[in-house]
Design an enzyme around this catalytic site. Sequence first.
Site, PDB file in Angstrom:
ATOM      1  N   ASP A  82       0.790  -1.106  -0.002  1.00 21.68           N
ATOM      2  CA  ASP A  82      -0.206   0.086   0.104  1.00 21.68           C
ATOM      3  C   ASP A  82       0.961   1.276   0.075  1.00 21.68           C
ATOM      4  O   ASP A  82       1.832   1.293   0.920  1.00 21.68           O
ATOM      5  CB  ASP A  82      -0.837   0.016   1.406  1.00 21.68           C
ATOM      6  CG  ASP A  82      -1.999   0.964   1.326  1.00 21.68           C
ATOM      7  OD1 ASP A  82      -2.404   1.276   0.386  1.00 21.68           O
ATOM      8  OD2 ASP A  82      -2.434   1.410   2.434  1.00 21.68           O
ATOM      9  N   GLY A 179      -8.069   8.456   6.705  1.00 19.27           N
ATOM     10  CA  GLY A 179      -8.391   8.625   7.992  1.00 19.27           C
ATOM     11  C   GLY A 179      -9.753   8.589   8.320  1.00 19.27           C
ATOM     12  O   GLY A 179     -10.753   8.564   7.772  1.00 19.27           O
ATOM     13  N   GLY A 210      -9.015   5.615   0.728  1.00 19.78           N
ATOM     14  CA  GLY A 210      -9.924   6.437   1.830  1.00 19.78           C
ATOM     15  C   GLY A 210     -11.117   5.977   1.927  1.00 19.78           C
ATOM     16  O   GLY A 210     -12.206   7.087   1.737  1.00 19.78           O
ATOM     17  N   ILE A 253      -9.575  -0.322   3.052  1.00 19.27           N
ATOM     18  CA  ILE A 253     -10.211  -0.203   4.153  1.00 19.27           C
ATOM     19  C   ILE A 253      -9.011  -0.301   5.398  1.00 19.27           C
ATOM     20  O   ILE A 253      -8.671  -1.203   5.498  1.00 19.27           O
ATOM     21  CB  ILE A 253     -11.482  -0.881   4.683  1.00 19.27           C
ATOM     22  CG1 ILE A 253     -12.607  -0.402   3.520  1.00 19.27           C
ATOM     23  CG2 ILE A 253     -12.049  -0.864   5.854  1.00 19.27           C
ATOM     24  CD1 ILE A 253     -13.723  -1.696   3.148  1.00 19.27           C
TER      25      ILE A 253
HETATM   26  P1  13P Z   1      -9.227   4.863   5.141  1.00 18.97           P
HETATM   27  O1  13P Z   1      -8.239   5.586   6.111  1.00 18.97           O
HETATM   28  O2  13P Z   1     -10.288   5.583   4.428  1.00 18.97           O
HETATM   29  O3  13P Z   1      -9.439   3.490   5.851  1.00 18.97           O
HETATM   30  O4  13P Z   1      -8.444   4.546   3.815  1.00 18.97           O
HETATM   31  C1  13P Z   1      -7.529   3.466   4.043  1.00 18.97           C
HETATM   32  C2  13P Z   1      -6.580   3.439   2.465  1.00 18.97           C
HETATM   33  O5  13P Z   1      -6.668   3.974   1.574  1.00 18.97           O
HETATM   34  C3  13P Z   1      -5.234   2.674   2.628  1.00 18.97           C
HETATM   35  O6  13P Z   1      -4.364   3.013   1.589  1.00 18.97           O
HETATM   36  O1  G3H Z   2      -3.402   4.879   3.480  1.00 14.50           O
HETATM   37  C1  G3H Z   2      -2.674   4.567   4.568  1.00 14.50           C
HETATM   38  C2  G3H Z   2      -3.071   3.531   5.104  1.00 14.50           C
HETATM   39  O2  G3H Z   2      -4.106   3.687   6.058  1.00 14.50           O
HETATM   40  C3  G3H Z   2      -1.788   3.116   6.141  1.00 14.50           C
HETATM   41  O3  G3H Z   2      -1.572   3.882   7.262  1.00 14.50           O
HETATM   42  O4  G3H Z   2       0.868   4.336   6.963  1.00 14.50           O
HETATM   43  O5  G3H Z   2      -0.431   4.418   9.229  1.00 14.50           O
HETATM   44  O6  G3H Z   2       0.284   2.313   7.959  1.00 14.50           O
HETATM   45  P1  G3H Z   2      -0.221   3.597   7.702  1.00 14.50           P
HETATM   46 ZN    ZN Z   3      -4.574   4.779   0.662  1.00 17.55          ZN
END
Ligand code: 13P
Ligand code: G3H
Ligand code: ZN
Length: 307
Positions: A82, A179, A210, A253
């Site tokens: 990610d 977030g 997101g 998510i």
């Molecule tokens: P949320 O913060 O809405 O759960 O999004 C997570 C996300 O996009 C991780 O890449």
């Molecule tokens: O988009 C970000 C994800 O929610 C991951 O968050 O970088 O705090 O692990 P993190």
């Molecule tokens: Zn993301």
Amino acid sequence: MPLVTSKEMFRKAYEGGYAIGAFNVNNMEQIQGIISAGQETNSPLILQISMGARKYANMRYLKALIDAGVADSGLPICMHLDHGDSYEICKQCVDDGFTSVMIDASRLSFEDNMALSKRVVEYAHDHGVVVEAELGKLAGVEEHVVSKYGQYTNPNEVEEFVGRTCVDSLAIAIGTSHGAFKFSGQPQLRFDILEEIESKLPNFPIVLHGASSVPQEYVELINRYGGNMTGAKGVPEDMLREAAKRAVCKINIDSDIRLAITASIRQYFCEHPDHFDPRQYLTPAREAIKQMVMRKIRNVLGSENKA
Ligand code: 13P
Ligand code: G3H
Ligand code: ZN
């Protein structure tokens, strides 16, 4: 079943009008809770690992935990990086056995984003790994953006971007943000932009980052048991369901799982002030993760019985 790429998952999801949930994992309880929800609903899954998760947990621990869960699950599961921000981290993840990586070069100019994404694609594809890239900017996208596209993804750029980079999926900005505090006013997604992108990229999988819904019952639990998350707001589930019926094949998510864990642990601590064995409070937290993921699979993604 070994780890799989998201290629076949996305093809079926696009045709079937549903999306695959991509859930962030950082520890054993998250991996177990999510896989257990996938098993109970017979749903394909994407487990995604951020650079922060790699740093927190150490990749060797995460990979071993995921391998153990995947082997027992009988489900198609993809392991995805990610928000990789460089060629080097994407290459490292390919070498570590990820089946999918995201190169997030959305901070760069259009040309530089394409050049870096293409370089990652060349290495990943040579190793049988698929690539997600991002066009448009999520952070700071607000309902008062004035220009036609603002920081949203410009549909006029997507064909060239995908054609020149050969990425396998594209994350777009249509009003979601990371977030638990996503909207100060009414939640709004730019479905008109999604529609334009769909028409420019037929049969191509789109990704929404997101995309937590921040269910208010969890926010209320957190607030009731000593927390303060006043004003937390997410993307309504029905909007995400609508996106999943269209070209959106992957919905990210993370925050909702964080909320489920935190609500459960806060409640547990308040109700059992004398308990101090982590297994006592992590057992209901793991169950809360499972319930949250099942809710997503049923109410938002539509991926039940698609494994
Ligand atoms: P949320 O913060 O809405 O759960 O999004 C997570 C996300 O996009 C991780 O890449
Ligand atoms: O988009 C970000 C994800 O929610 C991951 O968050 O970088 O705090 O692990 P993190
Ligand atoms: Zn993301």
